[in-house]
Design an enzyme around this catalytic site. Structure first.
Site, mmCIF file in Angstrom:
data_model
loop_
_atom_site.group_PDB
_atom_site.id
_atom_site.type_symbol
_atom_site.label_atom_id
_atom_site.label_comp_id
_atom_site.label_asym_id
_atom_site.label_seq_id
_atom_site.Cartn_x
_atom_site.Cartn_y
_atom_site.Cartn_z
ATOM 1 N N ASP A 1 0.701 -1.212 -0.051
ATOM 2 C CA ASP A 1 -0.081 0.027 0.051
ATOM 3 C C ASP A 1 0.603 1.506 0.014
ATOM 4 O O ASP A 1 2.041 1.282 0.326
ATOM 5 C CB ASP A 1 -1.025 0.095 1.214
ATOM 6 C CG ASP A 1 -0.258 -0.203 2.547
ATOM 7 O OD1 ASP A 1 0.691 -0.680 2.293
ATOM 8 O OD2 ASP A 1 -0.782 0.389 3.633
ATOM 9 N N GLU B 1 -0.179 -2.198 4.953
ATOM 10 C CA GLU B 1 0.648 -2.101 6.134
ATOM 11 C C GLU B 1 0.455 -0.721 7.018
ATOM 12 O O GLU B 1 0.782 -0.652 8.297
ATOM 13 C CB GLU B 1 2.008 -2.197 5.900
ATOM 14 C CG GLU B 1 3.040 -2.500 7.058
ATOM 15 C CD GLU B 1 3.329 -0.997 7.812
ATOM 16 O OE1 GLU B 1 3.442 -1.300 9.097
ATOM 17 O OE2 GLU B 1 3.428 0.041 7.106
HETATM 18 NI NI NI Z 1 6.698 1.098 5.498
#
Ligand code: NI
Length: 394
Positions: A81, A139
């Site tokens: 991401d 994440e």
């Molecule tokens: Ni990172």
């Protein structure tokens, strides 16, 4: 022999890895919305004839079986991401989407894992065991893609004996990596505080309950959690980055709003600190005639690199890169959702040097001018492939 073979392959596929990284960099997607990224990875896996299955909506689990007999299993993880930042770099592969940018290098991690997959797939006949490739969403956003992937079973059937992850690090020179044995990164919790008082004219404080003063006392008092209550051997951080007291020079507001972060590396202390923080803030507000709503949103746990595995990764990395190119790291109070894997499986997370002072590539992650030295991409792909085959017992 194996080392030279992997080194050569890492160089041979470099152009492809760079072009994948640039494609991903130009097309960033926010956490849990990595649809195009996911489709791109699936296409690349199909091209390499590596079987995969979707997990957690945009996540992917791919599997490579070594041809030799072995019951060993290793998992390699990359996050996918991007962040809500507008890129300020003037490069040909800059983000095409205003307000979204791969400013934490997750494009690098994904392109690298595809590269590692390509290397491993082409030397399948040389090793035994199973490699699970985890392409993980989100994440950057709670509850963290890692926790969702684990819940959906990426660490089951078969269970990996080791989980490996890497992260770009501009303060480490390209060509080097950094590792730490044991506890490495902090748990992270978000603090949301509303202090309620009674607003009124600043000239008549005796008729009001001043939430600004209460908030000030709370901020100062809570530093005792770090300086007086935390064991000095246990790193602990408590920071407030937001304080909104929206009165004026002569108007005391009704309420004050605060946001902060709490970080440490011990689960028992984390739980105890939460209750102490809450109690202290609520008691202070009450004793001053006001009220405090204290909300703690639990983030990622602390990240621990399992000692034996990390010792192995250390020695493989020294062998692959040279002793001088593997450096020790200190504890880092940032958080990373790889920590979830490290809490349930033997794991090792290392930092990939992507900086280059001479070329001016020094910007920190999460800034609009973050970029990497793409020479790091032969290290990121080759080293992880080497670690995988060595750890699988070859
Ligand atoms: Ni990172």
């Amino acid at each position: 022999m194996l080392k030279e073979q992997i080194e050569k392959l890492a160089v041979a596929i470099n152009q492809d890895v760079v072009s994948n990284r640039r494609h991903l960099h130009a097309h960033p997607e926010l956490s849990f919305k990595e649809y195009e990224t996911s489709a791109f990875i699936k296409r690349k896996l199909d091209e390499m004839e590596i079987p995969w299955q979707p997990v957690a909506d945009t996540g992917i689990l791919a599997i490579i079986h070594g041809d030799k007999p072995s019951d060993q299993v290793i998992a390699l993880r990359a996050d996918m991401d991007a962040l809500a930042i507008t890129e300020a770099n003037n490069v040909e592969y800059a983000s095409l989407l205003k307000g979204v940018m791969h400013a934490c290098g997750h494009d690098v991690h994904t392109a690298s894992l595809l590269g590692t997959a390509r290397i491993l797939q082409s030397i399948k006949s040389e090793f035994g065991g199973i490699v699970k490739l985890i392409f993980q969403p989100a994440e950057e956003k709670l509850p963290g893609g890692a926790s969702v992937m684990i819940k959906e079973g990426v660490l089951e059937n078969p269970k990996p004996h080791a989980v490996i992850g890497q992260h770009v690090m501009p303060s480490i020179a390209t060509g080097k990596i950094g590792i730490r044995k044991g506890k490495h990164m902090a748990s992270m919790d978000e603090l949301y505080v509303t202090v309620h008082g009674k607003g009124g004219h600043g000239a008549q404080p005796h008729q009001n309950i001043d939430p600004v003063l209460i908030a000030a006392h709370i901020i100062i008092a809570l530093q005792q959690v770090v300086s007086r209550m935390a064991n000095p051997h246990m790193p602990t951080v408590l920071s407030f980055g937001k304080l909104i007291a929206n009165g004026t020079n002569n108007v005391i507001p009704d309420q004050v709003y605060l946001e902060g972060t709490f970080r440490t590396l011990d689960e028992d202390w984390r739980t105890e600190a939460h209750s102490r923080i809450k109690k202290m803030a609520e008691t202070i507000a009450e004793s001053m005639g006001g009220r405090c709503e204290f909300k703690i949103v639990k983030g990622y746990p602390f990240l621990v690199n399992e000692e034996k595995l990390t010792e192995q990764v250390y020695s493989y990395a020294r062998h692959y890169l040279g002793n001088e190119n593997v450096q020790d790291l200190e504890i880092w109070m940032a958080a990373e959702d790889f920590a979830y894997y490290s809490q349930v499986a033997d794991s090792c997370f290392y930092l990939l040097g992507t900086g280059n002072k001479a070329r001016g590539i020094t910007a920190a992650v999460h800034t609009p001018v973050f970029d990497i030295d793409e020479n790091a991409l032969t290290v990121s792909t080759g080293l992880m492939a080497y670690i995988a085959v060595k750890r699988l017992g070859n």
